[in-house]
Design a protein around this motif. Structure first.
Motif, PDB file in Angstrom:
ATOM      1  N   ALA A 105       0.841  -1.358   0.021  1.00 43.63           N
ATOM      2  CA  ALA A 105       0.149   0.020   0.051  1.00 43.63           C
ATOM      3  C   ALA A 105       0.910   1.302  -0.099  1.00 43.63           C
ATOM      4  CB  ALA A 105      -0.653   0.041   1.131  1.00 43.63           C
ATOM      5  N   PRO A 106       1.810   1.474   0.864  1.00 45.89           N
ATOM      6  CA  PRO A 106       2.472   2.627   0.903  1.00 45.89           C
ATOM      7  C   PRO A 106       3.301   2.933  -0.495  1.00 45.89           C
ATOM      8  CG  PRO A 106       2.963   1.657   2.709  1.00 45.89           C
ATOM      9  CD  PRO A 106       2.395   0.542   1.864  1.00 45.89           C
ATOM     10  N   PHE A 107       3.584   2.175  -1.149  1.00 49.74           N
ATOM     11  CA  PHE A 107       3.967   2.383  -2.488  1.00 49.74           C
ATOM     12  C   PHE A 107       2.972   2.369  -3.538  1.00 49.74           C
ATOM     13  CE2 PHE A 107       6.871   0.017   0.351  1.00 49.74           C
ATOM     14  CZ  PHE A 107       8.136   0.766   0.225  1.00 49.74           C
ATOM     15  N   GLN A 108       2.169   1.322  -3.713  1.00 49.76           N
ATOM     16  CA  GLN A 108       1.206   1.326  -4.723  1.00 49.76           C
ATOM     17  C   GLN A 108       0.261   2.489  -4.676  1.00 49.76           C
ATOM     18  OE1 GLN A 108      -0.302  -2.950  -4.734  1.00 49.76           O
ATOM     19  NE2 GLN A 108      -1.847  -2.300  -6.613  1.00 49.76           N
ATOM     20  N   GLU A 109      -0.499   2.883  -3.762  1.00 48.93           N
ATOM     21  CA  GLU A 109      -1.627   3.766  -3.413  1.00 48.93           C
ATOM     22  C   GLU A 109      -0.941   5.130  -4.032  1.00 48.93           C
ATOM     23  OE1 GLU A 109      -4.575   3.143  -3.355  1.00 48.93           O
ATOM     24  OE2 GLU A 109      -4.238   0.935  -3.163  1.00 48.93           O
ATOM     25  N   TYR A 164      -2.844   7.272   6.113  1.00 47.61           N
ATOM     26  CA  TYR A 164      -2.342   5.888   6.266  1.00 47.61           C
ATOM     27  C   TYR A 164      -1.869   5.627   7.607  1.00 47.61           C
ATOM     28  CZ  TYR A 164      -0.066   1.482   5.127  1.00 47.61           C
ATOM     29  OH  TYR A 164       0.344   0.187   5.295  1.00 47.61           O
ATOM     30  N   LEU A 165      -2.556   4.537   8.118  1.00 44.17           N
ATOM     31  CA  LEU A 165      -2.179   4.110   9.556  1.00 44.17           C
ATOM     32  C   LEU A 165      -2.079   5.282  10.537  1.00 44.17           C
ATOM     33  CD1 LEU A 165       0.146   1.098   8.526  1.00 44.17           C
ATOM     34  CD2 LEU A 165      -2.252   0.861   9.159  1.00 44.17           C
ATOM     35  N   MET A 205      10.635   9.687  -0.792  1.00 41.61           N
ATOM     36  CA  MET A 205       9.487   9.310  -0.358  1.00 41.61           C
ATOM     37  C   MET A 205       8.889   9.591   0.866  1.00 41.61           C
ATOM     38  SD  MET A 205       7.740   9.695  -3.305  1.00 41.61           S
ATOM     39  CE  MET A 205       6.165   9.289  -2.963  1.00 41.61           C
ATOM     40  N   PHE A 206       9.300   8.504   1.613  1.00 40.35           N
ATOM     41  CA  PHE A 206       8.668   8.498   3.119  1.00 40.35           C
ATOM     42  C   PHE A 206       9.801   7.804   4.019  1.00 40.35           C
ATOM     43  CE2 PHE A 206       7.098   4.403   1.209  1.00 40.35           C
ATOM     44  CZ  PHE A 206       7.144   3.659   2.306  1.00 40.35           C
ATOM     45  N   GLU A 207       9.739   8.078   5.153  1.00 42.11           N
ATOM     46  CA  GLU A 207      10.526   7.671   6.422  1.00 42.11           C
ATOM     47  C   GLU A 207       9.581   6.594   7.253  1.00 42.11           C
ATOM     48  OE1 GLU A 207      13.482  10.586   8.181  1.00 42.11           O
ATOM     49  OE2 GLU A 207      11.811  11.869   7.010  1.00 42.11           O
ATOM     50  N   GLN A 208      10.193   5.733   7.896  1.00 42.43           N
ATOM     51  CA  GLN A 208       9.379   5.103   8.763  1.00 42.43           C
ATOM     52  C   GLN A 208      10.078   4.557  10.043  1.00 42.43           C
ATOM     53  OE1 GLN A 208       7.972   1.247   7.128  1.00 42.43           O
ATOM     54  NE2 GLN A 208       9.781   1.079   5.860  1.00 42.43           N
ATOM     55  N   PRO A 209       9.584   4.645  11.216  1.00 41.23           N
ATOM     56  CA  PRO A 209      10.303   4.108  12.365  1.00 41.23           C
ATOM     57  C   PRO A 209      10.247   2.801  12.247  1.00 41.23           C
ATOM     58  CG  PRO A 209       8.220   4.903  12.842  1.00 41.23           C
ATOM     59  CD  PRO A 209       8.176   5.213  11.400  1.00 41.23           C
ATOM     60  N   SER A 210      11.484   2.083  12.555  1.00 43.25           N
ATOM     61  CA  SER A 210      11.551   0.619  13.009  1.00 43.25           C
ATOM     62  C   SER A 210      12.103   0.176  14.009  1.00 43.25           C
ATOM     63  CB  SER A 210      12.367   0.075  11.654  1.00 43.25           C
ATOM     64  OG  SER A 210      12.039   0.490  10.260  1.00 43.25           O
ATOM     65  N   ASN A 237      12.266   2.502 -10.226  1.00 40.24           N
ATOM     66  CA  ASN A 237      11.674   1.777  -9.297  1.00 40.24           C
ATOM     67  C   ASN A 237      11.349   2.450  -8.228  1.00 40.24           C
ATOM     68  OD1 ASN A 237      13.674   1.173  -7.695  1.00 40.24           O
ATOM     69  ND2 ASN A 237      14.652  -0.234  -9.239  1.00 40.24           N
ATOM     70  N   PHE A 238      10.525   1.926  -7.481  1.00 41.61           N
ATOM     71  CA  PHE A 238       9.847   2.322  -6.144  1.00 41.61           C
ATOM     72  C   PHE A 238       9.844   1.162  -5.163  1.00 41.61           C
ATOM     73  CE2 PHE A 238       6.339   5.063  -3.630  1.00 41.61           C
ATOM     74  CZ  PHE A 238       7.178   5.131  -2.783  1.00 41.61           C
ATOM     75  N   PHE A 239      10.554   0.950  -4.412  1.00 38.88           N
ATOM     76  CA  PHE A 239      10.533  -0.119  -3.529  1.00 38.88           C
ATOM     77  C   PHE A 239      11.486  -0.076  -2.401  1.00 38.88           C
ATOM     78  CE2 PHE A 239      14.171  -1.892  -5.924  1.00 38.88           C
ATOM     79  CZ  PHE A 239      14.546  -2.703  -5.089  1.00 38.88           C
ATOM     80  N   GLN A 240      12.524   0.382  -2.434  1.00 40.54           N
ATOM     81  CA  GLN A 240      13.828   0.453  -1.599  1.00 40.54           C
ATOM     82  C   GLN A 240      14.159   1.535  -0.590  1.00 40.54           C
ATOM     83  OE1 GLN A 240      17.279  -0.585  -4.054  1.00 40.54           O
ATOM     84  NE2 GLN A 240      15.919   0.594  -5.715  1.00 40.54           N
ATOM     85  N   ASN A 241      14.854   1.209   0.297  1.00 43.43           N
ATOM     86  CA  ASN A 241      15.285   2.602   0.985  1.00 43.43           C
ATOM     87  C   ASN A 241      16.964   2.959   0.553  1.00 43.43           C
ATOM     88  OD1 ASN A 241      17.559   1.114   2.546  1.00 43.43           O
ATOM     89  ND2 ASN A 241      15.847   0.489   3.688  1.00 43.43           N
TER      90      ASN A 241
END
Length: 252
Positions: free
Chosen positions: A7-11, A230-231, A75-80, A50-54
């Motif tokens: 979703a965070p890539f596809q949408e 989103y979330l 594109m975006f950051e996400q806490p891990s 492409n759009f899938f990787q950090n």
């Protein structure tokens, strides 16, 4: 364009596609679950981007496969972080606890670094986070056992191991939120792992109109709004982050 089927890539891609169509562009997309072939597909010219990787995954992939692909923009950051179904802190993890880590090198070291910061293990401090692996653990007093899984599978193994290192969005999809993490990355720790759109070297200079159209669509207010919804706004748009400076630092 080849994009991960998530979703965070596809949408945002579907939103960008509509915006591009309004401006007279056609964005042809292929959605995949693979995290290897999209880079080869761009390198051989099958796809433009492409759009899938950090960012760090890209750097490591280039090193491992002698490629010179480049990030176009963040594109975006996400806490891990480290999450556990049963335990409330890293210190509570039992002897011989099983810890799931992403198998890919760029993300594997992130979990190891967090466990070291929490005091569960000691590691070779001369190694950067992307370089760390279980072989660089110098002290493991609890004899923690590490299980390597596909990065997209950490949510599915959450119930089967004592703890996992995972992306917040993947844990959130199984109703485990960042505030439940035993330990989580700081913003500075997470930046090198922000998600990027990637192309062959020189794409920005050789195809300036395509580049500007893509960037405008992906960095649109519509896409920013989607991430905000989103979330509960779990993912932070990184549109204003300096990709050139971050890429230069990654390659030093």
């Amino acid at each position: 364009m080849v994009v991960t089927e998530n979703a965070p890539f596809q949408e945002p891609t579907e939103i960008a596609k509509e915006l591009l169509e309004d401006d007279g562009w056609t964005l042809e997309t292929t959605y995949v679950t693979d995290i290897i072939q999209p880079n080869f597909s761009v390198d051989n010219g099958e796809y433009d981007v492409n759009f899938f990787q950090n960012l760090t995954y890209l750097w490591q992939f280039n090193q491992d496969h002698d490629l010179d692909l480049e990030p176009l923009f963040f594109m975006f950051e996400q806490p891990s972080g480290i999450y556990s179904r049963e335990y409330d802190s890293v210190a509570d993890l039992p002897h011989s606890a099983q810890i799931a880590l992403p198998v890919d090198t760029a993300n594997n070291g992130r979990g190891i670094r967090l466990l070291a910061r929490a005091g569960a293990i000691e590691v070779d401090e001369s190694k950067s986070t992307p370089e760390l692996s279980v072989d660089d653990i110098t002290e493991n007093p609890k004899e923690l056992e590490f299980v390597e899984v596909d990065q997209q599978s950490v949510g599915t193994v959450y119930d089967d191991v004592d703890a996992v290192f995972g992306f917040a969005r993947l844990l959130a999809e199984v109703d485990v939120m960042p505030e439940e993490a035993l330990i989580i990355e700081t913003q500075d720790e997470a930046l090198p792992f922000a998600m990027t759109i990637v192309a062959q070297p020189g794409f920005k200079e050789d195809e300036p109109e395509k580049y500007e159209a893509l960037k405008s669509a992906y960095h649109s207010e519509e896409v920013r709004h989607w991430y905000g919804d989103y979330l509960g706004g779990l993912l932070t748009p990184a549109f204003d982050r300096d990709i050139d400076a971050a890429w230069e630092e990654a390659n030093q």
